[in-house]
Design a protein around this motif. Structure first.
Motif, short mmCIF file in Angstrom:
data_model
loop_
_atom_site.label_atom_id
_atom_site.label_comp_id
_atom_site.label_asym_id
_atom_site.label_seq_id
_atom_site.Cartn_x
_atom_site.Cartn_y
_atom_site.Cartn_z
N GLU A 30 37.69 41.17 45.68
CA GLU A 30 37.66 41.29 47.14
C GLU A 30 38.76 42.22 47.64
O GLU A 30 38.59 42.94 48.63
CB GLU A 30 37.81 39.90 47.77
CG GLU A 30 37.75 39.88 49.29
CD GLU A 30 36.39 40.32 49.83
OE1 GLU A 30 36.35 40.79 50.99
OE2 GLU A 30 35.39 40.17 49.11
N ALA A 31 39.90 42.21 46.94
CA ALA A 31 41.00 43.08 47.34
C ALA A 31 40.61 44.55 47.26
O ALA A 31 41.01 45.37 48.08
CB ALA A 31 42.22 42.81 46.45
N GLN A 32 39.77 44.88 46.26
CA GLN A 32 39.33 46.28 46.11
C GLN A 32 38.49 46.71 47.30
O GLN A 32 38.61 47.84 47.78
CB GLN A 32 38.53 46.43 44.81
CG GLN A 32 38.17 47.87 44.51
CD GLN A 32 37.27 47.99 43.30
OE1 GLN A 32 36.28 48.68 43.34
NE2 GLN A 32 37.62 47.30 42.22
N LYS A 33 37.65 45.81 47.79
CA LYS A 33 36.83 46.11 48.96
C LYS A 33 37.70 46.41 50.17
O LYS A 33 37.44 47.36 50.92
CB LYS A 33 35.91 44.92 49.25
CG LYS A 33 35.01 45.13 50.46
CD LYS A 33 34.14 43.90 50.70
CE LYS A 33 33.29 44.08 51.96
NZ LYS A 33 32.47 42.88 52.23
N LYS A 34 38.75 45.62 50.35
CA LYS A 34 39.64 45.83 51.48
C LYS A 34 40.38 47.16 51.36
O LYS A 34 40.62 47.86 52.35
CB LYS A 34 40.65 44.67 51.57
CG LYS A 34 40.02 43.34 51.95
CD LYS A 34 41.06 42.24 52.02
CE LYS A 34 40.41 40.91 52.42
NZ LYS A 34 41.42 39.81 52.47
N GLY A 84 46.80 49.50 46.40
CA GLY A 84 45.89 50.45 45.79
C GLY A 84 45.20 49.80 44.60
O GLY A 84 45.42 48.62 44.33
N TYR A 85 44.33 50.54 43.94
CA TYR A 85 43.72 49.98 42.74
C TYR A 85 43.56 51.02 41.65
O TYR A 85 43.51 52.22 41.89
CB TYR A 85 42.41 49.27 43.03
CG TYR A 85 41.21 50.13 43.40
CD1 TYR A 85 40.69 51.08 42.50
CD2 TYR A 85 40.57 49.95 44.60
CE1 TYR A 85 39.58 51.83 42.82
CE2 TYR A 85 39.45 50.71 44.93
CZ TYR A 85 38.96 51.65 44.04
OH TYR A 85 37.86 52.38 44.36
N VAL A 86 43.50 50.51 40.41
CA VAL A 86 43.25 51.32 39.21
C VAL A 86 42.15 50.60 38.45
O VAL A 86 42.33 49.46 38.04
CB VAL A 86 44.51 51.42 38.33
CG1 VAL A 86 44.21 52.23 37.08
CG2 VAL A 86 45.66 52.04 39.10
#
Length: 268
Positions: A30-34, A84-86
């Motif tokens: 869900e964090a990636q969606k945000k 951010g994301y990886v």
């Protein structure tokens, strides 16, 4: 902070607060969606990184992919990225998304992520550092470089004049980890070198007896130890009045230096 070290004498260490980013690695997170929603509103940096493997050599691509993702996360941590994301895009590609950073920060992040050799050791051309960068620039000549030290505040910024020749690089480092003093129980940084790195470390520390050697991480002088004696065996300890969290941050920064394979940005 004055730090002692095995055969490294006293160190001058400029502390820096490094944030541990909330980087997600699952497509369903869900964090990636945000993060994507923030990127859509604010812009930022989106990169696709393609892994290149050595031709003719049998490699574990799954392991290399995982190691590269760990290094990317560590490098973003080093840059102070807190959101951010990886993620693994496919078998040979990593996607990085960092919302809300300006063009200058984007350029810095790209340089940081794509550099093969992030950690390097240099000889100081002058034994001390200064807060007056302009005085160093007047003494800079061919074969010398001016490099900033790490600082928590702008007014505490120090600068070093270094000889522009890498003495040791990330390919010479085998392991970096946290250890503890057997008597006082204080945390310390343990470094071990490869076979080639062991020879280099011995020769360099023998040559720089009673001189300082700068450890540069991500283009900044992380610390500048005084060499008290030749280091044989390829193992060194950096000790002092460290908090455990501080030692972990330094170790993570050093681990951020070594990419197991070449990464290039995929355009378009």
């Amino acid at each position: 902070v004055l730090i002692g070290a095995l055969a490294l004498g006293g160190l001058v260490y400029s502390q820096r607060h490094l944030l541990f980013p909330t980087l997600c690695d699952r497509e369903s997170d869900e964090a990636q969606k945000k993060i994507r929603e923030r990127y859509a509103k604010e812009g930022g940096l989106q990169m696709l990184l393609r892994l290149s493997y050595e031709k003719g050599k049998v490699v574990d691509k799954v392991l290399l992919h995982r190691q590269c993702m760990d290094v990317v996360r560590n490098r973003l941590d080093l840059a102070g990225v807190s959101d951010g994301y990886v993620i693994k895009k496919d078998a040979d590609t990593i996607e990085v998304l960092i919302p809300g950073i300006n063009e200058t920060a984007q350029a810095s992040a790209k340089t940081l992520l794509l550099s093969k050799d992030l950690v390097a050791f240099y000889e100081l051309a002058e034994n001390g550092e200064t807060t007056n960068v302009f005085s160093l620039m007047t003494r800079k000549k061919e074969g010398l470089i001016v490099v900033a030290g790490l600082a928590k505040k702008k007014e505490e910024q120090s600068w070093f004049l270094l000889k522009d020749k890498v003495l040791l690089g990330t390919t010479d480092l085998k392991h970096v980890r946290v250890g503890f003093d057997s008597i006082a129980g204080m945390p310390k940084i343990l470094i071990s070198c490869t076979e080639q790195g062991t020879i280099k470390l011995r020769d360099v520390t023998n040559k720089l007896m009673n001189k300082r050697m700068a450890i540069v991480v991500g283009g900044k002088v992380f610390m500048a130890p005084v060499i008290r004696g030749a280091i044989a065996g390829g193992h060194a300890e950096i000790t002092g009045q460290f908090e455990l969290e501080e030692v972990r941050k330094v170790v993570n920064a050093l681990k951020a230096g070594c990419l197991p394979c070449v990464m290039t940005e995929v355009k378009g």
